[in-house]
Design a protein around this motif. Structure first.
Motif, PDB file in Angstrom:
ATOM      1  N   ILE A   1       0.746  -1.299  -0.033  1.00 15.51           N
ATOM      2  CA  ILE A   1      -0.001  -0.020  -0.144  1.00 15.51           C
ATOM      3  C   ILE A   1       0.936   1.246   0.031  1.00 15.51           C
ATOM      4  CG2 ILE A   1      -1.734   1.239   1.373  1.00 15.51           C
ATOM      5  CD1 ILE A   1      -2.977  -1.346  -0.046  1.00 15.51           C
ATOM      6  N   ARG A   2       1.985   1.245   0.818  1.00 14.65           N
ATOM      7  CA  ARG A   2       2.825   2.574   0.857  1.00 14.65           C
ATOM      8  C   ARG A   2       3.178   3.348  -0.399  1.00 14.65           C
ATOM      9  NH1 ARG A   2       7.891   1.965   4.534  1.00 14.65           N
ATOM     10  NH2 ARG A   2       6.629   1.872   6.220  1.00 14.65           N
ATOM     11  N   PRO A   3       3.557   2.744  -1.378  1.00 19.79           N
ATOM     12  CA  PRO A   3       4.093   3.444  -2.630  1.00 19.79           C
ATOM     13  C   PRO A   3       3.038   4.179  -3.102  1.00 19.79           C
ATOM     14  CG  PRO A   3       4.795   1.334  -2.670  1.00 19.79           C
ATOM     15  CD  PRO A   3       3.904   1.131  -1.372  1.00 19.79           C
ATOM     16  N   GLY A   4       1.625   3.552  -3.262  1.00 19.88           N
ATOM     17  CA  GLY A   4       0.609   4.366  -3.920  1.00 19.88           C
ATOM     18  C   GLY A   4       0.009   5.354  -2.876  1.00 19.88           C
ATOM     19  N   MET A   5       0.253   5.212  -1.611  1.00 16.86           N
ATOM     20  CA  MET A   5      -0.334   6.156  -0.695  1.00 16.86           C
ATOM     21  C   MET A   5       0.533   7.394  -0.864  1.00 16.86           C
ATOM     22  SD  MET A   5      -2.660   6.477   2.065  1.00 16.86           S
ATOM     23  CE  MET A   5      -2.930   4.852   2.695  1.00 16.86           C
ATOM     24  N   GLN A   6       2.004   6.969  -0.755  1.00 14.91           N
ATOM     25  CA  GLN A   6       2.768   8.181  -0.771  1.00 14.91           C
ATOM     26  C   GLN A   6       2.758   9.070  -1.924  1.00 14.91           C
ATOM     27  OE1 GLN A   6       5.176   9.017   1.974  1.00 14.91           O
ATOM     28  NE2 GLN A   6       5.018  10.786   0.497  1.00 14.91           N
ATOM     29  N   ALA A   7       2.246   8.342  -3.057  1.00 18.31           N
ATOM     30  CA  ALA A   7       1.972   9.117  -4.379  1.00 18.31           C
ATOM     31  C   ALA A   7       0.841  10.039  -4.080  1.00 18.31           C
ATOM     32  CB  ALA A   7       1.985   8.130  -5.511  1.00 18.31           C
ATOM     33  N   VAL A   8      -0.284   9.233  -3.615  1.00 19.97           N
ATOM     34  CA  VAL A   8      -1.371  10.320  -3.399  1.00 19.97           C
ATOM     35  C   VAL A   8      -1.096  11.391  -2.733  1.00 19.97           C
ATOM     36  CG1 VAL A   8      -3.870  10.033  -2.253  1.00 19.97           C
ATOM     37  CG2 VAL A   8      -3.043   8.239  -3.629  1.00 19.97           C
ATOM     38  N   ILE A   9      -0.489  11.335  -1.494  1.00 17.14           N
ATOM     39  CA  ILE A   9       0.053  12.339  -0.902  1.00 17.14           C
ATOM     40  C   ILE A   9       0.756  13.521  -1.636  1.00 17.14           C
ATOM     41  CG2 ILE A   9       1.397  13.166   1.146  1.00 17.14           C
ATOM     42  CD1 ILE A   9       0.160  10.599   2.471  1.00 17.14           C
ATOM     43  N   ASN A  10       1.696  13.118  -2.224  1.00 20.26           N
ATOM     44  CA  ASN A  10       2.653  13.767  -3.106  1.00 20.26           C
ATOM     45  C   ASN A  10       1.861  14.705  -3.934  1.00 20.26           C
ATOM     46  OD1 ASN A  10       4.860  13.115  -1.537  1.00 20.26           O
ATOM     47  ND2 ASN A  10       5.369  11.596  -3.123  1.00 20.26           N
ATOM     48  N   ARG A  11       0.672  14.060  -4.795  1.00 15.75           N
ATOM     49  CA  ARG A  11       0.163  14.506  -5.757  1.00 15.75           C
ATOM     50  C   ARG A  11      -0.622  15.957  -5.259  1.00 15.75           C
ATOM     51  NH1 ARG A  11      -4.369  11.990  -8.481  1.00 15.75           N
ATOM     52  NH2 ARG A  11      -4.049  13.431 -10.161  1.00 15.75           N
ATOM     53  N   ALA A  12      -1.331  15.603  -3.999  1.00 21.32           N
ATOM     54  CA  ALA A  12      -2.163  16.663  -3.128  1.00 21.32           C
ATOM     55  C   ALA A  12      -0.912  17.942  -2.861  1.00 21.32           C
ATOM     56  CB  ALA A  12      -2.801  16.130  -2.092  1.00 21.32           C
ATOM     57  N   LYS A  13       0.117  17.611  -2.359  1.00 21.81           N
ATOM     58  CA  LYS A  13       1.127  18.595  -2.000  1.00 21.81           C
ATOM     59  C   LYS A  13       1.587  19.247  -3.312  1.00 21.81           C
ATOM     60  CE  LYS A  13       3.555  16.479   1.773  1.00 21.81           C
ATOM     61  NZ  LYS A  13       5.004  15.823   2.203  1.00 21.81           N
ATOM     62  N   ASP A  14       1.605  18.765  -4.378  1.00 21.32           N
ATOM     63  CA  ASP A  14       2.221  19.417  -5.597  1.00 21.32           C
ATOM     64  C   ASP A  14       1.214  20.492  -6.110  1.00 21.32           C
ATOM     65  OD1 ASP A  14       4.406  17.873  -5.476  1.00 21.32           O
ATOM     66  OD2 ASP A  14       3.792  16.422  -7.144  1.00 21.32           O
ATOM     67  N   VAL A  15      -0.178  20.326  -5.808  1.00 23.21           N
ATOM     68  CA  VAL A  15      -1.012  21.338  -6.284  1.00 23.21           C
ATOM     69  C   VAL A  15      -1.316  22.363  -5.327  1.00 23.21           C
ATOM     70  CG1 VAL A  15      -1.908  19.878  -8.230  1.00 23.21           C
ATOM     71  CG2 VAL A  15      -3.146  20.011  -5.934  1.00 23.21           C
ATOM     72  N   GLY A  16      -0.841  22.398  -4.021  1.00 23.83           N
ATOM     73  CA  GLY A  16      -0.881  22.991  -3.277  1.00 23.83           C
ATOM     74  C   GLY A  16      -2.246  22.902  -2.130  1.00 23.83           C
ATOM     75  N   ALA A  17      -2.817  21.704  -2.237  1.00 22.40           N
ATOM     76  CA  ALA A  17      -3.978  21.194  -1.712  1.00 22.40           C
ATOM     77  C   ALA A  17      -3.640  20.605  -0.144  1.00 22.40           C
ATOM     78  CB  ALA A  17      -4.783  20.264  -2.495  1.00 22.40           C
ATOM     79  N   LEU A  18      -2.344  20.169   0.022  1.00 23.97           N
ATOM     80  CA  LEU A  18      -2.231  19.346   1.105  1.00 23.97           C
ATOM     81  C   LEU A  18      -0.926  20.239   1.802  1.00 23.97           C
ATOM     82  CD1 LEU A  18      -2.733  16.935   3.170  1.00 23.97           C
ATOM     83  CD2 LEU A  18      -1.002  15.828   1.839  1.00 23.97           C
ATOM     84  N   HIS A  19      -1.261  20.476   3.136  1.00 22.38           N
ATOM     85  CA  HIS A  19      -0.010  20.952   3.836  1.00 22.38           C
ATOM     86  C   HIS A  19       1.531  20.388   3.836  1.00 22.38           C
ATOM     87  CE1 HIS A  19       2.675  22.553   7.299  1.00 22.38           C
ATOM     88  NE2 HIS A  19       1.643  23.468   7.497  1.00 22.38           N
ATOM     89  N   THR A  20       2.267  21.014   3.240  1.00 22.00           N
ATOM     90  CA  THR A  20       3.695  20.141   2.926  1.00 22.00           C
ATOM     91  C   THR A  20       4.321  19.612   3.832  1.00 22.00           C
ATOM     92  OG1 THR A  20       4.762  22.322   3.765  1.00 22.00           O
ATOM     93  CG2 THR A  20       4.089  22.401   1.186  1.00 22.00           C
ATOM     94  N   ASP A  21       4.051  19.614   5.287  1.00 23.68           N
ATOM     95  CA  ASP A  21       4.605  18.850   6.189  1.00 23.68           C
ATOM     96  C   ASP A  21       4.078  17.378   6.389  1.00 23.68           C
ATOM     97  OD1 ASP A  21       6.594  20.555   6.682  1.00 23.68           O
ATOM     98  OD2 ASP A  21       5.488  21.552   8.270  1.00 23.68           O
ATOM     99  N   ILE A  22       2.987  17.185   5.721  1.00 26.54           N
ATOM    100  CA  ILE A  22       2.183  15.837   5.880  1.00 26.54           C
ATOM    101  C   ILE A  22       2.868  14.650   5.193  1.00 26.54           C
ATOM    102  CG2 ILE A  22      -0.043  14.736   5.790  1.00 26.54           C
ATOM    103  CD1 ILE A  22      -0.169  16.883   7.923  1.00 26.54           C
ATOM    104  N   GLU A  23       2.879  13.769   6.177  1.00 26.34           N
ATOM    105  CA  GLU A  23       3.720  12.519   5.482  1.00 26.34           C
ATOM    106  C   GLU A  23       2.622  11.383   5.439  1.00 26.34           C
ATOM    107  OE1 GLU A  23       6.484  12.648   4.020  1.00 26.34           O
ATOM    108  OE2 GLU A  23       7.009  14.723   4.870  1.00 26.34           O
ATOM    109  N   ALA A  24       2.962  10.136   4.852  1.00 27.28           N
ATOM    110  CA  ALA A  24       2.226   8.937   4.749  1.00 27.28           C
ATOM    111  C   ALA A  24       1.916   8.592   6.412  1.00 27.28           C
ATOM    112  CB  ALA A  24       2.732   7.954   3.916  1.00 27.28           C
ATOM    113  N   GLY A  25       3.130   8.616   7.204  1.00 32.09           N
ATOM    114  CA  GLY A  25       2.526   8.037   8.505  1.00 32.09           C
ATOM    115  C   GLY A  25       1.488   8.996   9.295  1.00 32.09           C
TER     116      GLY A  25
END
Length: 224
Positions: free
Chosen positions: A132-156
């Motif tokens: 699960i982890r690689p896809g989860m990290q990619a979902v988070i990174n996509r949201a960060k890249d468009v400024g939708a998610l706080h930059t400090d949020i990680e998969a954990g």
């Protein structure tokens, strides 16, 4: 004289067996979620509407059924991650995945207890994490890249956030099984980036009476 044999079509037998297996697994998921380790294979047969022998022919014991249910749940989670990863809106993909995770935690209060009884539970959890982890990290990174998610949020953090919602769900379940959605929204609003607006709180808060009754239910459960 010609003799005609009328053996049942093998495809039909396979289809019937597959349907019965899915009914058994669906029944087991419901029962494990509600009652945890109290469930027996006889209980599963009754809920599934099949004979006890049908269950025992497919699953020699409860452990085998637990493994089958766990593997199915992991497969569904992996599919949810993939769907979120390919959503046209990275933030909405993250929101949908978070809601999916919270919903299944809230609806499976007893299953964690069952999973912990698996002899190879840690090994399976590691396999699930690695899947699960690689896809989860990619979902988070996509949201960060468009400024939708706080930059400090990680998969954990995602895992911790789901468990925060689950804690509320477990407390409120006896009196208000849907209020977890309110706190899911509160948490998502807390981690959003500047690129998205806050989500409305459509689920009402717990009333004082519900809080009191939830406390009473929790206390009664601990006394047993």
């Amino acid at each position: 004289m010609n003799h005609v044999t009328t053996a049942p079509p093998p495809r039909r037998l396979r289809a019937d067996a597959a349907r019965n297996q899915q009914r058994i697994i669906a029944a087991a998921r419901e029962l494990f979620a509600d009652r945890g380790l109290e469930v027996t294979l006889d209980d599963v047969a009754e809920r599934a509407g099949v004979g006890v022998g049908t269950v025992y022919r497919r699953f020699a014991n409860k452990q085998e059924l637990i493994l089958e249910v766990f593997d199915q749940m992991v497969t569904e989670l992996a599919q949810a991650v993939d769907t979120a990863l390919h959503h046209s809106d990275p933030w909405q993909g993250l929101v949908d995945l978070f809601e999916y995770s919270c919903k299944h935690m809230a609806g499976n209060r007893g299953f964690g207890e069952v999973v912990l009884e698996m002899h190879d539970s840690m090994e399976r959890f590691v396999c699930m994490r690695d899947r699960i982890r690689p896809g989860m990290q990619a979902v988070i990174n996509r949201a960060k890249d468009v400024g939708a998610l706080h930059t400090d949020i990680e998969a954990g953090d995602f895992f911790a956030m789901v468990n925060m919602v689950d804690a509320v769900a477990g407390f409120a379940r006896p009196v208000n099984p849907d209020v977890w959605r309110r706190y899911m929204t509160v948490i998502l609003n807390g981690v959003r980036g500047d690129g998205v607006a806050r989500m409305p709180l459509t689920q009402p808060a717990l009333t004082e009476d519900e809080v009191d009754r939830a406390k009473e239910a929790m206390y009664a459960c601990r006394k047993r």
